[in-house]
Write a protein that holds these residues in place. Structure first.
Motif, PDB file in Angstrom:
ATOM      1  N   ALA A  82       0.826  -1.327  -0.020  1.00 33.84           N
ATOM      2  CA  ALA A  82      -0.006  -0.025  -0.077  1.00 33.84           C
ATOM      3  C   ALA A  82       0.751   1.313   0.108  1.00 33.84           C
ATOM      4  CB  ALA A  82      -0.862   0.229   1.272  1.00 33.84           C
ATOM      5  N   SER A  83       1.947   1.223   1.104  1.00 29.25           N
ATOM      6  CA  SER A  83       2.750   2.435   0.801  1.00 29.25           C
ATOM      7  C   SER A  83       3.535   2.750  -0.302  1.00 29.25           C
ATOM      8  CB  SER A  83       4.019   2.037   1.826  1.00 29.25           C
ATOM      9  OG  SER A  83       4.638   1.103   1.487  1.00 29.25           O
ATOM     10  N   LYS A  84       3.694   1.804  -1.559  1.00 30.54           N
ATOM     11  CA  LYS A  84       4.273   1.963  -2.651  1.00 30.54           C
ATOM     12  C   LYS A  84       3.218   2.762  -3.709  1.00 30.54           C
ATOM     13  CE  LYS A  84       8.468   0.454  -2.554  1.00 30.54           C
ATOM     14  NZ  LYS A  84       9.711   1.320  -2.759  1.00 30.54           N
ATOM     15  N   LEU A  85       2.062   2.118  -3.597  1.00 31.78           N
ATOM     16  CA  LEU A  85       1.050   2.696  -4.510  1.00 31.78           C
ATOM     17  C   LEU A  85       0.639   4.108  -3.920  1.00 31.78           C
ATOM     18  CD1 LEU A  85      -1.007  -0.631  -4.371  1.00 31.78           C
ATOM     19  CD2 LEU A  85      -0.260   0.663  -6.275  1.00 31.78           C
ATOM     20  N   HIS A  86       0.488   4.466  -2.596  1.00 27.58           N
ATOM     21  CA  HIS A  86       0.363   5.699  -2.045  1.00 27.58           C
ATOM     22  C   HIS A  86       1.222   6.541  -2.442  1.00 27.58           C
ATOM     23  CE1 HIS A  86       0.110   9.206   0.929  1.00 27.58           C
ATOM     24  NE2 HIS A  86      -1.259   8.734   0.660  1.00 27.58           N
ATOM     25  N   GLU A  87       2.470   6.137  -2.534  1.00 26.79           N
ATOM     26  CA  GLU A  87       3.636   7.219  -3.050  1.00 26.79           C
ATOM     27  C   GLU A  87       3.617   7.498  -4.433  1.00 26.79           C
ATOM     28  OE1 GLU A  87       8.596   6.930  -3.548  1.00 26.79           O
ATOM     29  OE2 GLU A  87       7.580   5.326  -2.257  1.00 26.79           O
ATOM     30  N   ILE A  88       3.364   6.490  -5.333  1.00 21.63           N
ATOM     31  CA  ILE A  88       3.062   6.975  -6.665  1.00 21.63           C
ATOM     32  C   ILE A  88       1.932   7.939  -6.829  1.00 21.63           C
ATOM     33  CG2 ILE A  88       2.324   5.603  -8.979  1.00 21.63           C
ATOM     34  CD1 ILE A  88       4.784   4.315  -8.779  1.00 21.63           C
ATOM     35  N   TYR A  89       0.766   7.603  -6.429  1.00 21.51           N
ATOM     36  CA  TYR A  89      -0.248   8.615  -6.522  1.00 21.51           C
ATOM     37  C   TYR A  89      -0.288   9.685  -5.934  1.00 21.51           C
ATOM     38  CZ  TYR A  89      -3.307   5.005  -9.014  1.00 21.51           C
ATOM     39  OH  TYR A  89      -3.875   4.428  -9.936  1.00 21.51           O
ATOM     40  N   HIS A  90       0.444   9.927  -4.766  1.00 26.45           N
ATOM     41  CA  HIS A  90       0.696  11.219  -4.133  1.00 26.45           C
ATOM     42  C   HIS A  90       1.828  11.957  -4.379  1.00 26.45           C
ATOM     43  CE1 HIS A  90       2.036  12.946  -0.027  1.00 26.45           C
ATOM     44  NE2 HIS A  90       1.417  13.630  -0.604  1.00 26.45           N
ATOM     45  N   GLU A  91       3.112  11.376  -4.618  1.00 30.86           N
ATOM     46  CA  GLU A  91       4.158  12.027  -4.799  1.00 30.86           C
ATOM     47  C   GLU A  91       4.987  11.936  -6.173  1.00 30.86           C
ATOM     48  OE1 GLU A  91       6.585  10.773  -1.503  1.00 30.86           O
ATOM     49  OE2 GLU A  91       5.625  12.197   0.088  1.00 30.86           O
ATOM     50  N   ARG A  92       4.463  10.967  -6.747  1.00 25.95           N
ATOM     51  CA  ARG A  92       5.060  10.514  -8.098  1.00 25.95           C
ATOM     52  C   ARG A  92       3.980  10.505  -9.240  1.00 25.95           C
ATOM     53  NH1 ARG A  92       8.341   5.524  -6.757  1.00 25.95           N
ATOM     54  NH2 ARG A  92       8.746   5.636  -9.081  1.00 25.95           N
ATOM     55  N   THR A  93       2.822  11.085  -9.222  1.00 23.25           N
ATOM     56  CA  THR A  93       1.798  11.163 -10.139  1.00 23.25           C
ATOM     57  C   THR A  93       2.241  11.398 -11.486  1.00 23.25           C
ATOM     58  OG1 THR A  93       0.773  12.384  -8.389  1.00 23.25           O
ATOM     59  CG2 THR A  93      -0.481  12.021 -10.423  1.00 23.25           C
ATOM     60  N   HIS A  94       3.347  12.182 -11.596  1.00 21.11           N
ATOM     61  CA  HIS A  94       3.794  12.289 -13.090  1.00 21.11           C
ATOM     62  C   HIS A  94       4.393  10.936 -13.762  1.00 21.11           C
ATOM     63  CE1 HIS A  94       6.806  13.469 -10.057  1.00 21.11           C
ATOM     64  NE2 HIS A  94       7.600  13.313 -11.113  1.00 21.11           N
ATOM     65  N   HIS A  95       4.868  10.209 -12.857  1.00 15.05           N
ATOM     66  CA  HIS A  95       5.283   8.849 -13.503  1.00 15.05           C
ATOM     67  C   HIS A  95       4.090   7.695 -14.007  1.00 15.05           C
ATOM     68  CE1 HIS A  95       9.465   9.490 -12.276  1.00 15.05           C
ATOM     69  NE2 HIS A  95       8.990  10.091 -11.191  1.00 15.05           N
ATOM     70  N   ILE A  96       2.968   8.093 -13.843  1.00 14.04           N
ATOM     71  CA  ILE A  96       2.103   7.148 -13.885  1.00 14.04           C
ATOM     72  C   ILE A  96       1.786   7.210 -15.384  1.00 14.04           C
ATOM     73  CG2 ILE A  96      -0.501   6.867 -14.061  1.00 14.04           C
ATOM     74  CD1 ILE A  96      -0.539   7.780 -10.981  1.00 14.04           C
ATOM     75  N   SER A  97       2.005   8.251 -16.351  1.00 13.16           N
ATOM     76  CA  SER A  97       1.997   8.048 -17.680  1.00 13.16           C
ATOM     77  C   SER A  97       3.207   7.501 -18.210  1.00 13.16           C
ATOM     78  CB  SER A  97       2.163   9.475 -18.376  1.00 13.16           C
ATOM     79  OG  SER A  97       3.224  10.149 -18.137  1.00 13.16           O
ATOM     80  N   ASN A  98       4.157   6.854 -17.639  1.00 18.98           N
ATOM     81  CA  ASN A  98       5.297   5.981 -18.142  1.00 18.98           C
ATOM     82  C   ASN A  98       5.062   4.777 -17.981  1.00 18.98           C
ATOM     83  OD1 ASN A  98       6.818   8.457 -18.431  1.00 18.98           O
ATOM     84  ND2 ASN A  98       7.800   8.302 -16.425  1.00 18.98           N
ATOM     85  N   VAL A  99       4.003   4.314 -17.083  1.00 17.02           N
ATOM     86  CA  VAL A  99       3.658   3.170 -16.642  1.00 17.02           C
ATOM     87  C   VAL A  99       2.537   2.546 -17.371  1.00 17.02           C
ATOM     88  CG1 VAL A  99       2.914   1.543 -14.750  1.00 17.02           C
ATOM     89  CG2 VAL A  99       4.737   3.506 -14.236  1.00 17.02           C
ATOM     90  N   SER A 100       1.411   3.527 -17.519  1.00 16.91           N
ATOM     91  CA  SER A 100       0.233   2.985 -18.275  1.00 16.91           C
ATOM     92  C   SER A 100      -0.040   3.848 -19.466  1.00 16.91           C
ATOM     93  CB  SER A 100      -1.128   3.458 -17.274  1.00 16.91           C
ATOM     94  OG  SER A 100      -2.065   2.806 -17.536  1.00 16.91           O
ATOM     95  N   THR A 101       0.699   3.643 -20.427  1.00 20.35           N
ATOM     96  CA  THR A 101       1.022   4.651 -21.616  1.00 20.35           C
ATOM     97  C   THR A 101       0.008   4.645 -22.447  1.00 20.35           C
ATOM     98  OG1 THR A 101       2.219   2.734 -22.852  1.00 20.35           O
ATOM     99  CG2 THR A 101       3.557   4.334 -21.643  1.00 20.35           C
TER     100      THR A 101
END
Length: 155
Positions: free
Chosen positions: A17-36
């Motif tokens: 859960a902590s890793k997912l929270h980190e992505i959505y909270h602090e690294r939101t801009h990386h989501i487009s690199n993962v779910s292109t």
């Protein structure tokens, strides 16, 4: 059918859960690199990544069309892994007076669960509930999970 709507679902994820929270909270801009194929970009328009009050712009693909949503980070609760985004501009505002995304990342013995809540007010009663948006949220979460678990020993 009412004007106020609420859709909820739980997504079982292998990542913590902590890793997912980190992505959505602090690294939101990386989501487009993962779910292109679903998210084409996430840009910071105002504030700092992850800070309440910051405004971000999502460029995404839904229902066969490229779309945009400008969202304000409404609330963050790090202790309980909660985040709330409120849409302030974009394609969703063509059908909805208000639209919120709430997510909570819940640790489990194995992996975690993302509890998604979409709350909205439709502009009129004939607008359908946004099941396709909820499905998009689920699909993006699964892409992030697959990325986080890449190379993991788990089956």
């Amino acid at each position: 059918m009412g004007r106020f709507g609420k859709l909820e679902t739980d997504v079982h994820i292998r990542a913590p859960a902590s890793k997912l929270h980190e992505i959505y909270h602090e690294r939101t801009h990386h989501i487009s690199n993962v779910s292109t194929d679903k998210v084409h970009g996430v840009d910071l328009l105002k504030g700092e990544w992850g800070e309440v009050g910051s405004i971000i712009c999502w460029r995404y693909f839904q229902d066969g069309k490229a779309r945009i949503a400008k969202e304000k980070i409404e609330a963050v609760d790090k202790e309980n892994n909660l985040i709330t985004f409120t849409v302030i501009e974009g394609d969703l505002m063509e059908k909805y007076k208000s639209f919120k995304f709430k997510m909570q990342f819940i640790p489990k013995e194995k992996g975690s669960v993302i509890h998604w809540v979409l709350e909205y007010e439709k502009l009129h009663d004939d607008i359908p509930d946004s099941h396709t948006m909820l499905q998009l949220c689920v699909d993006v979460a699964k892409d992030i999970d697959a990325h986080l678990m890449e190379g993991s020993e788990e089956p």
